[in-house]
Scaffold this motif. Structure first.
Motif, PDB file in Angstrom:
ATOM      1  N   THR A   1       0.845  -1.187   0.000  1.00  7.34           N
ATOM      2  CA  THR A   1       0.000   0.000   0.000  1.00  7.34           C
ATOM      3  C   THR A   1       0.879   1.234   0.000  1.00  7.34           C
ATOM      4  N   ARG A   2       0.488   2.177  -0.840  1.00 13.72           N
ATOM      5  CA  ARG A   2       1.147   3.487  -0.896  1.00 13.72           C
ATOM      6  C   ARG A   2       0.098   4.527  -0.526  1.00 13.72           C
ATOM      7  N   ALA A   3       0.463   5.416   0.402  1.00 14.12           N
ATOM      8  CA  ALA A   3      -0.478   6.441   0.857  1.00 14.12           C
ATOM      9  C   ALA A   3       0.164   7.814   0.787  1.00 14.12           C
ATOM     10  N   GLU A   4      -0.697   8.806   0.565  1.00 15.05           N
ATOM     11  CA  GLU A   4      -0.255  10.194   0.497  1.00 15.05           C
ATOM     12  C   GLU A   4      -1.194  11.041   1.337  1.00 15.05           C
ATOM     13  N   CYS A   5      -0.629  11.851   2.214  1.00 12.24           N
ATOM     14  CA  CYS A   5      -1.398  12.843   2.956  1.00 12.24           C
ATOM     15  C   CYS A   5      -1.332  14.117   2.110  1.00 12.24           C
ATOM     16  N   TYR A   6      -2.442  14.457   1.462  1.00  5.94           N
ATOM     17  CA  TYR A   6      -2.401  15.524   0.462  1.00  5.94           C
ATOM     18  C   TYR A   6      -2.946  16.870   0.932  1.00  5.94           C
ATOM     19  N   HIS A   7      -3.618  16.899   2.093  1.00  3.02           N
ATOM     20  CA  HIS A   7      -4.133  18.174   2.597  1.00  3.02           C
ATOM     21  C   HIS A   7      -4.283  18.087   4.111  1.00  3.02           C
ATOM     22  N   VAL A   8      -3.896  19.161   4.785  1.00  2.00           N
ATOM     23  CA  VAL A   8      -3.988  19.205   6.249  1.00  2.00           C
ATOM     24  C   VAL A   8      -4.622  20.525   6.667  1.00  2.00           C
ATOM     25  N   THR A   9      -5.625  20.441   7.540  1.00  6.41           N
ATOM     26  CA  THR A   9      -6.218  21.634   8.142  1.00  6.41           C
ATOM     27  C   THR A   9      -5.689  21.730   9.573  1.00  6.41           C
ATOM     28  N   ARG A  10      -6.305  22.578  10.357  1.00  9.29           N
ATOM     29  CA  ARG A  10      -5.853  22.751  11.738  1.00  9.29           C
ATOM     30  C   ARG A  10      -5.939  21.454  12.539  1.00  9.29           C
ATOM     31  N   SER A  11      -6.984  20.640  12.265  1.00  4.63           N
ATOM     32  CA  SER A  11      -7.166  19.451  13.090  1.00  4.63           C
ATOM     33  C   SER A  11      -7.470  18.165  12.312  1.00  4.63           C
ATOM     34  N   VAL A  12      -7.504  18.249  10.974  1.00  8.03           N
ATOM     35  CA  VAL A  12      -7.828  17.074  10.169  1.00  8.03           C
ATOM     36  C   VAL A  12      -6.856  16.964   8.991  1.00  8.03           C
ATOM     37  N   ALA A  13      -6.425  15.728   8.726  1.00  4.39           N
ATOM     38  CA  ALA A  13      -5.560  15.440   7.578  1.00  4.39           C
ATOM     39  C   ALA A  13      -6.327  14.537   6.620  1.00  4.39           C
ATOM     40  N   PHE A  14      -6.113  14.730   5.331  1.00  3.21           N
ATOM     41  CA  PHE A  14      -6.802  13.958   4.295  1.00  3.21           C
ATOM     42  C   PHE A  14      -5.798  13.120   3.518  1.00  3.21           C
ATOM     43  N   ILE A  15      -6.192  11.870   3.234  1.00  8.33           N
ATOM     44  CA  ILE A  15      -5.277  10.936   2.574  1.00  8.33           C
ATOM     45  C   ILE A  15      -5.920  10.300   1.344  1.00  8.33           C
TER      46      ILE A  15
END
Length: 146
Positions: free
Chosen positions: A105-119
């Motif tokens: 599995t390859r994962a990327e965290c592509y966006h981060v807000t103050r309290s939430v990260a999106f993958i």
């Protein structure tokens, strides 16, 4: 992120993954890590088979691999979260993994807000041209006090 900060974040993420009991039981191995990206492999294991007639790995093992890899990608994002937990993980299974093949599995965290990260994440068996599953998700993040 400075080179030393990056090295420290990678070390922390690696130690985090290696300390998770289910990751150890499933044989997960962190093979690549970078700024907001991770790759984890899991060997084929007869104990993880979901269908004895076909030898196909159970979807729960695939989802555990994708969740763990996604969390690792969040942990090494340049915004430097110190902790994370899964809020939501949507997995689309495209096909069964080939019996006997290692999963990656390859994962990327592509966006981060103050309290939430999106993958985003993708799982493969030996055929890297055809995904076994894809995932999108949201993870809580905790940052060090400033």
């Amino acid at each position: 992120m400075t080179d030393q900060t990056s090295v420290n974040r990678n070390k922390i993420a690696r130690q985090f993954i290696e300390a998770i009991p289910h990751a150890q039981t499933l044989g997960m191995l962190l093979t690549e890590i970078g700024d907001g990206t991770a790759e984890i492999t899991m060997p084929y294991d007869d104990r993880l088979v979901g269908d004895p007639e076909t030898g196909v790995i159970h979807g729960g093992a695939v989802s555990a691999l994708m969740d763990t890899c996604s969390g690792a990608a969040v942990m090494v994002h340049p915004t430097a979260p110190i902790a994370t937990a899964t809020l939501d993980l949507r997995i689309d299974y495209m096909r069964s993994a080939k019996p006997g093949d290692r999963l990656t599995t390859r994962a990327e965290c592509y966006h981060v807000t103050r309290s939430v990260a999106f993958i985003r994440a993708t799982a493969f068996d030996g055929d890297f041209d055809r995904p076994v599953a894809t995932a999108t998700g949201a993870f809580t993040i905790e940052r060090a006090p400033e």
